[in-house]
Design a protein around this motif. Structure first.
Motif, mmCIF file in Angstrom:
data_model
loop_
_atom_site.group_PDB
_atom_site.id
_atom_site.type_symbol
_atom_site.label_atom_id
_atom_site.label_comp_id
_atom_site.label_asym_id
_atom_site.label_seq_id
_atom_site.Cartn_x
_atom_site.Cartn_y
_atom_site.Cartn_z
ATOM 1 N N LYS A 166 0.846 -1.200 0.000
ATOM 2 C CA LYS A 166 0.000 0.000 0.000
ATOM 3 C C LYS A 166 0.887 1.257 0.000
ATOM 4 C CE LYS A 166 -2.866 1.215 3.462
ATOM 5 N NZ LYS A 166 -3.856 0.918 4.514
ATOM 6 N N ALA A 167 1.909 1.245 0.871
ATOM 7 C CA ALA A 167 2.813 2.394 0.976
ATOM 8 C C ALA A 167 3.557 2.624 -0.335
ATOM 9 C CB ALA A 167 3.810 2.157 2.113
ATOM 10 N N LEU A 168 4.001 1.535 -0.970
ATOM 11 C CA LEU A 168 4.737 1.642 -2.230
ATOM 12 C C LEU A 168 3.819 2.174 -3.329
ATOM 13 C CD1 LEU A 168 7.207 1.124 -4.062
ATOM 14 C CD2 LEU A 168 6.457 -1.251 -4.276
ATOM 15 N N ARG A 169 2.615 1.593 -3.419
ATOM 16 C CA ARG A 169 1.687 2.019 -4.470
ATOM 17 C C ARG A 169 1.326 3.500 -4.317
ATOM 18 N NH1 ARG A 169 0.090 -1.239 -8.408
ATOM 19 N NH2 ARG A 169 -0.067 -3.121 -7.188
ATOM 20 N N LYS A 170 1.117 3.927 -3.067
ATOM 21 C CA LYS A 170 0.762 5.329 -2.773
ATOM 22 C C LYS A 170 1.876 6.267 -3.218
ATOM 23 C CE LYS A 170 -1.783 7.311 1.089
ATOM 24 N NZ LYS A 170 -2.017 7.202 2.529
ATOM 25 N N THR A 171 3.123 5.873 -2.943
ATOM 26 C CA THR A 171 4.272 6.701 -3.318
ATOM 27 C C THR A 171 4.398 6.763 -4.837
ATOM 28 O OG1 THR A 171 5.349 5.912 -1.307
ATOM 29 C CG2 THR A 171 6.721 7.114 -2.847
ATOM 30 N N LEU A 172 4.219 5.626 -5.511
ATOM 31 C CA LEU A 172 4.311 5.615 -6.978
ATOM 32 C C LEU A 172 3.185 6.447 -7.601
ATOM 33 C CD1 LEU A 172 5.274 1.884 -7.708
ATOM 34 C CD2 LEU A 172 6.768 3.864 -7.771
ATOM 35 N N LEU A 173 2.001 6.419 -6.978
ATOM 36 C CA LEU A 173 0.861 7.191 -7.465
ATOM 37 C C LEU A 173 1.191 8.688 -7.461
ATOM 38 C CD1 LEU A 173 -2.213 7.431 -8.206
ATOM 39 C CD2 LEU A 173 -2.681 7.453 -5.763
ATOM 40 N N LYS A 174 1.885 9.094 -6.419
ATOM 41 C CA LYS A 174 2.293 10.501 -6.273
ATOM 42 C C LYS A 174 3.091 10.975 -7.497
ATOM 43 C CE LYS A 174 5.020 12.915 -2.798
ATOM 44 N NZ LYS A 174 5.686 12.723 -1.522
ATOM 45 N N TYR A 175 3.859 10.038 -8.093
ATOM 46 C CA TYR A 175 4.693 10.369 -9.254
ATOM 47 C C TYR A 175 4.098 9.816 -10.558
ATOM 48 C CZ TYR A 175 8.042 11.803 -5.741
ATOM 49 O OH TYR A 175 8.649 12.446 -4.684
ATOM 50 N N LYS A 176 2.813 9.450 -10.514
ATOM 51 C CA LYS A 176 2.099 8.924 -11.689
ATOM 52 C C LYS A 176 2.772 7.670 -12.267
ATOM 53 C CE LYS A 176 -0.583 12.838 -12.255
ATOM 54 N NZ LYS A 176 -0.467 13.332 -10.898
ATOM 55 N N LEU A 177 3.339 6.850 -11.397
ATOM 56 C CA LEU A 177 4.022 5.627 -11.854
ATOM 57 C C LEU A 177 3.296 4.370 -11.393
ATOM 58 C CD1 LEU A 177 7.686 6.664 -11.021
ATOM 59 C CD2 LEU A 177 6.711 6.466 -13.299
ATOM 60 N N HIS A 178 2.125 4.555 -10.799
ATOM 61 C CA HIS A 178 1.402 3.434 -10.185
ATOM 62 C C HIS A 178 0.873 2.412 -11.191
ATOM 63 C CE1 HIS A 178 -1.380 6.565 -11.266
ATOM 64 N NE2 HIS A 178 -2.395 5.708 -11.211
ATOM 65 N N LYS A 179 0.796 2.790 -12.464
ATOM 66 C CA LYS A 179 0.253 1.849 -13.455
ATOM 67 C C LYS A 179 1.321 0.926 -14.032
ATOM 68 C CE LYS A 179 -3.770 4.543 -14.703
ATOM 69 N NZ LYS A 179 -4.343 5.501 -15.636
ATOM 70 N N ASP A 180 2.580 1.209 -13.714
ATOM 71 C CA ASP A 180 3.670 0.380 -14.228
ATOM 72 C C ASP A 180 3.842 -0.841 -13.308
ATOM 73 O OD1 ASP A 180 6.059 -0.765 -15.013
ATOM 74 O OD2 ASP A 180 6.999 1.149 -15.498
ATOM 75 N N GLN A 181 3.172 -1.945 -13.676
ATOM 76 C CA GLN A 181 3.163 -3.143 -12.820
ATOM 77 C C GLN A 181 4.555 -3.756 -12.673
ATOM 78 O OE1 GLN A 181 0.503 -4.023 -10.969
ATOM 79 N NE2 GLN A 181 1.771 -5.579 -10.012
ATOM 80 N N GLU A 182 5.326 -3.738 -13.758
ATOM 81 C CA GLU A 182 6.675 -4.332 -13.711
ATOM 82 C C GLU A 182 7.546 -3.566 -12.712
ATOM 83 O OE1 GLU A 182 10.560 -5.369 -16.449
ATOM 84 O OE2 GLU A 182 8.912 -4.224 -17.367
ATOM 85 N N LEU A 183 7.437 -2.249 -12.769
ATOM 86 C CA LEU A 183 8.211 -1.408 -11.850
ATOM 87 C C LEU A 183 7.778 -1.686 -10.408
ATOM 88 C CD1 LEU A 183 10.192 0.966 -11.358
ATOM 89 C CD2 LEU A 183 8.245 2.495 -11.617
ATOM 90 N N PHE A 184 6.470 -1.761 -10.186
ATOM 91 C CA PHE A 184 5.943 -2.036 -8.851
ATOM 92 C C PHE A 184 6.482 -3.375 -8.338
ATOM 93 C CE2 PHE A 184 2.923 -4.098 -6.021
ATOM 94 C CZ PHE A 184 2.721 -3.128 -5.055
ATOM 95 N N ASP A 185 6.395 -4.414 -9.191
ATOM 96 C CA ASP A 185 6.845 -5.755 -8.787
ATOM 97 C C ASP A 185 8.329 -5.775 -8.447
ATOM 98 O OD1 ASP A 185 4.296 -6.672 -9.185
ATOM 99 O OD2 ASP A 185 4.691 -7.537 -11.167
#
Length: 195
Positions: A166-185
């Motif tokens: 949740k914390a990681l997704r929230k931070t990525l969302l802040k930078y509009k990177l939350h849709k990049d699943q590979e990056l998230f994984d």
């Protein structure tokens, strides 16, 4: 070194409220092989096998751990082909567990600050259309939010994993990177191993 199925199995079998690193405790229990039934040995062996595999995965770039991985595979094959019974399998696993713990003790502790450098590298390699300055901000944000959220053994609990994701997704969302699943994984796997 370990395939996705093995890692899924590890995660499946180790999601309990808290798992202490009790591999050392298990290998010091000299009576473990004395009065154990074949069925009990089978259960205990599975538990130890999962813990060894996780440690080998954590140190997968070290050739000494790769050697232990080969030993483990050979032992597992013997057991699956019924060349050895569960008690003998457990005995072999305990030997490998001893070597694993011994090797881990020899590894110098990695300074925590290196984690940010490697995380920066990971983001740079993912070809984000951002400047290094922005990447540094992202990494600092992730680092501080994860350090704030994490707790000892979080990787082994459902709650811990959910909170960090949740914390990681929230931070990525802040930078509009939350849709990049590979990056998230990739980022999550890194956090799981190093935080």
């Amino acid at each position: 070194m370990l395939g996705p199925k093995t890692l899924d199995l590890i995660h499946e079998n180790t999601t309990v409220q808290t798992i202490r690193d009790d591999l050392e405790t298990l290998i010091m229990d000299a009576d473990i092989l004395e009065k154990i039934s074949e069925k009990e040995a089978s259960g205990k062996a599975k538990d130890i096998e999962i813990k060894i595999e996780w440690k080998l995965h954590k140190n997968k770039n070290d050739p000494r751990f790769k050697e232990l991985g080969k030993k483990l595979e050979e032992l597992k094959n013997k057991h699956y082909k019924n060349t050895i019974n569960s008690i003998e399998f457990l005995k072999g696993l305990l030997e490998i567990a001893k070597e694993t713990v011994k090797l881990e003790r020899e590894i110098p502790a990695e300074p925590v600050d290196n984690t940010k450098e490697a995380l920066t590298q990971l983001f740079m390699e993912c070809k984000i259309e951002q400047t290094p300055v922005i990447v540094e901000k992202i990494v600092n944000d992730i680092d501080s939010v994860v350090k704030y959220t994490r707790f000892e053994g979080w990787q082994w609990t459902d709650t811990g994993e959910k909170e960090i994701k949740k914390a990681l997704r929230k931070t990525l969302l802040k930078y509009k990177l939350h849709k990049d699943q590979e990056l998230f994984d990739k980022a999550y796997e890194y956090l799981r191993e190093h935080y």
